[in-house]
Design an enzyme around this catalytic site. Sequence first.
Site, PDB file in Angstrom:
ATOM      1  N   LYS A 108      66.776  70.761 -39.721  1.00  0.00           N
ATOM      2  CA  LYS A 108      67.463  70.220 -40.894  1.00  0.00           C
ATOM      3  C   LYS A 108      67.563  68.696 -40.854  1.00  0.00           C
ATOM      4  O   LYS A 108      67.694  68.064 -41.899  1.00  0.00           O
ATOM      5  CB  LYS A 108      68.829  70.860 -41.029  1.00  0.00           C
TER       6      LYS A 108
HETATM    7  C1  LIG Z   1      69.052  76.639 -41.106  1.00  0.00           C
HETATM    8  C2  LIG Z   1      68.284  77.265 -40.013  1.00  0.00           C
HETATM    9  C3  LIG Z   1      67.388  78.310 -40.247  1.00  0.00           C
HETATM   10  C4  LIG Z   1      67.210  78.932 -41.607  1.00  0.00           C
HETATM   11  O1  LIG Z   1      66.666  78.047 -42.543  1.00  0.00           O
HETATM   12  P1  LIG Z   1      66.811  78.340 -44.097  1.00  0.00           P
HETATM   13  O2  LIG Z   1      66.317  77.153 -44.798  1.00  0.00           O
HETATM   14  O3  LIG Z   1      68.282  78.575 -44.334  1.00  0.00           O
HETATM   15  O4  LIG Z   1      66.027  79.574 -44.393  1.00  0.00           O
HETATM   16  C5  LIG Z   1      66.670  78.785 -39.167  1.00  0.00           C
HETATM   17  N1  LIG Z   1      66.820  78.286 -37.925  1.00  0.00           N
HETATM   18  C6  LIG Z   1      67.674  77.290 -37.682  1.00  0.00           C
HETATM   19  C7  LIG Z   1      67.809  76.792 -36.281  1.00  0.00           C
HETATM   20  C8  LIG Z   1      68.427  76.736 -38.704  1.00  0.00           C
HETATM   21  O5  LIG Z   1      69.265  75.728 -38.443  1.00  0.00           O
END
Ligand SMILES: *Cc1c(COP(=O)(O)O)cnc(C)c1O
Length: 480
Positions: A108
């Site tokens: 993210k």
């Molecule tokens: C947020 C997250 C996900 C899922 O991603 P999405 O965009 O919500 O589908 C998977 N793995 C990790 C480590 C995350 O932080």
Amino acid sequence: MKYISTRGRVGPIEFQDAVLMGLADDGGLVIPDSIPDVTDQLGAWRPLDYRALALEVMRRFVTDLPEGDLKGLVDKTYGPAFEPVVATVKVGPLYVLELWHGPTFAFKDIALQFLGNLFEYILAHRGGCMNILGATSGDTGSAAIHAVRGRRGIDVFMMHPHARISQIQERQMTTVLDANVHNMSVRGSFDDCQRIMKDLAGDVEFKRKRSLGAVNSINWARVLAQIVYYFRGVFDVQIQTGSPKVRVAVPTGNFGDVLAGYYAMRMGCPISQLILATNENDILARFFNTGLYAREKVLHTLSPSMDIQAASNFERYLYYKVGCDAQRLREMMEQFAKTGSLRVEPGPDGTVDEHFLAARGTEQECLETIRKYHAEYRYVLDPHTAVGVAVAERVALGGSSAGHAPDDPVLCLATAHPAKFPDAIFKATGRRDLARHPKIDALKNLPARCAVLPNDREAVRHFIERTILHPPAVDTRDQS
Ligand SMILES: *Cc1c(COP(=O)(O)O)cnc(C)c1O
């Protein structure tokens, strides 16, 4: 390029307005009014470094900002302090795209570091301030907080489900003591937090009065920034294998990450199939295999950032699935809000979309995959990535239902550094020394600040109003 709402009652608006709006004012999600076809650019893009590639992808969607300014934002975000932005490594039978090299060790950061710079830029040009309201199942919150900490004109209010995220995730947020960072620990589930956020952000008067902005994956700029690494990862695999197409496996929760892959594919990125991997919260896997999208109780798993039963970005995909019919989509979403389910007609083979191969990974598979990848390849997977790898191995590399692209190499997105989830790594391998990072170890001893609130929208609203009127004093304690 202009932006419209999936529910048809907003727009067309410019990119910057779309970014500030977050959730569309009609309750839908903001989307671009067309998807550019870049097929004829692929050869020219393949050798580009991350920054140059990001500029090429983004400038097709960002047409209300001088190109030099967009380049400035991209260079600032993905500069020397954030290198490598991503890395593609061969591990056993597949390729792993490491997306966790940012400050909070989760994918993210890649989008949110960009969004932080973008918000600051827009506010500096337009004046005014912004209060970011977010709900996090763990990783979004810390990435958002680290993206805006200390920035002028921006406050961040971040809800997380009380005692339901890992200690490390919690401390990555609550130990950020900048005066513009406000953590709220809500006594409920992540979906409760998300509902409160949607209610407050959907209250147009409150949203205007308090200049609410969103950093959750519903913000278009996040999806946009994520499109870039699909191109980079797929190009890397092409360069290493010579394969014309690549299959990409994506550990999925809110459908934000894989949605960017869907856009990349629609743009012409040579992806033959998206392998959508859920954990035991498998609403999306069930949808793609039956056409029925039905909410169930949230289960707590070893991959908490995927513990989601109502994927906030799914509406964007559904909009395309129903032929861009905003009226029909609005009816479906209203039905889902009322009854907890909606349905689309599956194809003759029962599945919904040939571009997606969806399946769930169990807790057992997750642990076994972490163990095996360490034992056989000396590579430590975090539990989210392990779900992706487990599903990719079972449905794409096992020689069974590999669809129309049986031989294309598989690239699995690695969404977090394993040191964020030491308990899962210990459970899988019996070892505590495999998943360590000095910056994560250091969190234990830092001071923290956080408000614990009941699972109640009005309590959250009240906390926000009170904090805006009476901001906390700047905390000058040592944060190093
Ligand atoms: C947020 C997250 C996900 C899922 O991603 P999405 O965009 O919500 O589908 C998977 N793995 C990790 C480590 C995350 O932080």
